[in-house]
Design a protein around this motif. Structure first.
Motif, PDB file in Angstrom:
ATOM      1  N   UNK A   1       0.811  -1.210   0.000  1.00 51.05           N
ATOM      2  CA  UNK A   1       0.000   0.000   0.000  1.00 51.05           C
ATOM      3  C   UNK A   1       0.842   1.256   0.000  1.00 51.05           C
ATOM      4  N   UNK A   2       1.273   1.707  -1.170  1.00 50.94           N
ATOM      5  CA  UNK A   2       2.090   2.912  -1.272  1.00 50.94           C
ATOM      6  C   UNK A   2       1.333   3.964  -2.075  1.00 50.94           C
ATOM      7  N   UNK A   3       1.627   5.214  -1.814  1.00 51.42           N
ATOM      8  CA  UNK A   3       1.045   6.323  -2.560  1.00 51.42           C
ATOM      9  C   UNK A   3       2.150   6.899  -3.444  1.00 51.42           C
ATOM     10  N   UNK A   4       2.123   6.532  -4.724  1.00 48.56           N
ATOM     11  CA  UNK A   4       3.164   6.943  -5.660  1.00 48.56           C
ATOM     12  C   UNK A   4       2.510   7.255  -7.012  1.00 48.56           C
ATOM     13  N   UNK A   5       2.344   8.526  -7.348  1.00 52.42           N
ATOM     14  CA  UNK A   5       1.674   8.895  -8.600  1.00 52.42           C
ATOM     15  C   UNK A   5       2.328   8.299  -9.851  1.00 52.42           C
ATOM     16  N   UNK A   6       3.650   8.189  -9.874  1.00 55.44           N
ATOM     17  CA  UNK A   6       4.313   7.610 -11.047  1.00 55.44           C
ATOM     18  C   UNK A   6       4.014   6.118 -11.167  1.00 55.44           C
ATOM     19  N   UNK A   7       4.011   5.416 -10.049  1.00 58.89           N
ATOM     20  CA  UNK A   7       3.665   3.991 -10.051  1.00 58.89           C
ATOM     21  C   UNK A   7       2.212   3.818 -10.486  1.00 58.89           C
ATOM     22  N   UNK A   8       1.331   4.662  -9.970  1.00 60.74           N
ATOM     23  CA  UNK A   8      -0.081   4.603 -10.380  1.00 60.74           C
ATOM     24  C   UNK A   8      -0.219   4.881 -11.877  1.00 60.74           C
TER      25      UNK A   8
END
Length: 188
Positions: free
Chosen positions: A27-34
């Motif tokens: 559960x990470x918040x990473x716009x590039x990964x998304x």
């Protein structure tokens, strides 16, 4: 023939889940990964899940547009929910509440081979370790994409266990600096 991509999130020490199936570490918040995950989902015709993974994800994704765990999940939810889901199960009568969905499994090798022969974009396998191992054992996977998370679990469900040596062709390595996740892609 369209490709089947095995896409797994793994710890740095090779586990697809922690003890008792723990997945909190993904559960990470990473716009590039998304953004990458959005690209992936936009480039495939269907998602394949093992039954347990399907049931687990069905508890979250249908409500993720209204109740996302991260801002990225809010953006991904429409893609995840809209794509057809193919569920690998030995129970053809298994309830499939998260639609659109269908099952395979009576003759897994033949059914997946038939899906791969159909025209269209690739298929992506999001599965638990045992389903992934079965697809690899049956040589149904054309590409392996691992999202390697910067965590050492020390124990859990290993992704690779059968001891079979396979030489792979490197395709891509892509870091996501915000989260520390690294994508590694290989052709089988």
């Amino acid at each position: 023939m369209r490709a089947l991509i095995l896409h797994m999130m793994v710890s740095l020490d090779g586990f697809a889940a922690g003890l008792d199936g723990d997945l909190e570490w993904v559960g990470v918040d990473d716009p590039d990964l998304d953004g990458y995950l959005g690209e992936l989902l936009g480039s495939v015709d269907a998602q394949i899940f093992g039954r347990k993974s399907y049931e687990l994800l069905a508890q979250y994704w249908p409500q993720a547009q209204e109740n996302p765990a991260t801002p990225g999940d809010a953006k991904l939810a429409a893609l995840v929910n809209g794509l057809p889901k193919i569920v690998v199960t030995s129970r053809p009568d298994a309830p499939l509440d998260w639609q659109p969905a269908s099952t395979v499994g009576a003759d897994l090798t033949a059914e997946i081979a038939e899906l791969k022969r159909r025209p269209g974009k690739p298929l992506v396998l999001f599965a638990g370790a045992s389903t992934a191992q079965e697809f690899l054992r049956r040589e149904l996977v054309d590409e392996i994409r691992l999202l390697i998370f910067p965590v050492l679990l020390g124990a859990g469900e290993p992704l690779f266990t059968d001891g079979t040596r396979r030489n792979l062709q490197f395709l891509e390595s892509r870091p996501f600096p915000t989260s520390g996740v690294v994508l590694q892609s290989y052709r089988t």
